[in-house]
Design a protein around this motif. Structure first.
Motif, PDB file in Angstrom:
ATOM      1  N   ARG A 158      54.703  87.306  23.948  1.00  0.00           N
ATOM      2  CA  ARG A 158      53.310  87.259  23.477  1.00  0.00           C
ATOM      3  C   ARG A 158      53.123  86.158  22.446  1.00  0.00           C
ATOM      4  NH1 ARG A 158      48.663  87.037  24.858  1.00  0.00           N
ATOM      5  NH2 ARG A 158      49.027  88.854  26.184  1.00  0.00           N
ATOM      6  N   SER A 159      54.043  86.062  21.470  1.00  0.00           N
ATOM      7  CA  SER A 159      53.882  85.018  20.458  1.00  0.00           C
ATOM      8  C   SER A 159      54.076  83.639  21.056  1.00  0.00           C
ATOM      9  CB  SER A 159      54.870  85.243  19.299  1.00  0.00           C
ATOM     10  OG  SER A 159      56.203  85.217  19.780  1.00  0.00           O
ATOM     11  N   PRO A 162      50.311  82.863  23.550  1.00  0.00           N
ATOM     12  CA  PRO A 162      49.078  83.530  23.101  1.00  0.00           C
ATOM     13  C   PRO A 162      47.870  83.186  23.958  1.00  0.00           C
ATOM     14  CG  PRO A 162      49.625  81.692  21.653  1.00  0.00           C
ATOM     15  CD  PRO A 162      50.797  81.873  22.581  1.00  0.00           C
TER      16      PRO A 162
END
Length: 235
Positions: A158-159, A162
């Protein structure tokens, strides 16, 4: 259509534009906003173009908007409304509690998101909050948002990605795990075409040209298995 014979002279009234393509639902919703409660309906629209035009001419404080319109997405309508009038507040009232729709509405500038079926007092309370510039979400939506944001910290990739929607990240993870497009469609109960559309968006956002490159990037970010990626760009 604009409401007739309804002068807008009371500055304390919250003026409302209602947008939904179901006439019976519109009639019921219109009856919920009464002058004695501090609301005045200044227009109703059943499609995107009328919604944008009426917002410009009637200048409501709040637009109550369904996402499913016959001539366009309520997400795009939200962007257009706020782009035309920065002071207008948009409250989404939709059947959908899909994470992508909720997040897209927030990104477009919506101040609130309720699920159809909310009772009259919940809608009126939400309207008052939104009219004052606050944000409000129905309990179901709030739970979905909390679960979504709680999952971000634990979700591999996810990071690193994004820019991907939750569904795109899910598909990328399955792709990195070695599933074919057809297997992904079965796993997620969506069509092959939908999977390929998502994959196309993923490639564009990650700026890769094929499945192998996407898998390498995904696995480097912790998604999928550590096995060598397949060659080529076939499903």
């Amino acid at each position: 259509m604009a409401e007739e014979n309804v002068p807008r002279t009371d500055v304390d009234m919250v003026t409302v534009l209602l947008v939904d393509d179901h006439p019976m639902f519109l009639d019921g919703l219109r009856g919920a906003f009464l002058p004695q409660d501090g609301f005045r309906v200044v227009g109703v629209a059943t499609n995107a173009e009328d919604a944008v035009a009426l917002s410009a001419s009637a200048a409501p404080h709040v637009v109550v908007l369904d996402l499913g319109l016959p001539d366009g997405s309520g997400i795009e309508v939200t962007r257009r409304l706020i782009g035309d009038r920065a002071d207008v507040k948009v409250l989404v009232l939709s059947m959908s509690d899909d994470d992508d729709n909720i997040l897209a509405a927030m990104r477009a500038g919506a101040h609130g998101y309720l699920i159809k079926g909310a009772d009259r007092e919940e809608i009126l309370t939400a309207m008052r909050t939104v009219a004052r510039g606050g944000a409000v979400f129905s309990p179901r939506v709030a739970l979905r948002l909390r679960a979504f944001f709680d999952s971000l910290a634990a979700a591999p990739g996810r990071s690193a990605f994004p820019e991907l929607t939750p569904r795109e990240l899910e598909i990328l993870g399955l792709l990195a795990g070695g599933l074919t497009y057809r297997q992904i469609s079965r796993e997620l109960c969506i069509s092959d075409k939908t999977v390929r559309n998502h994959i196309t968006n993923i490639f564009a956002k990650l700026q890769v040209t094929d499945r192998a490159q996407a898998i390498v990037r995904a696995r480097n970010a912790g998604l999928g298995a550590a096995a060598p990626p397949p060659q080529g760009n076939h499903g």
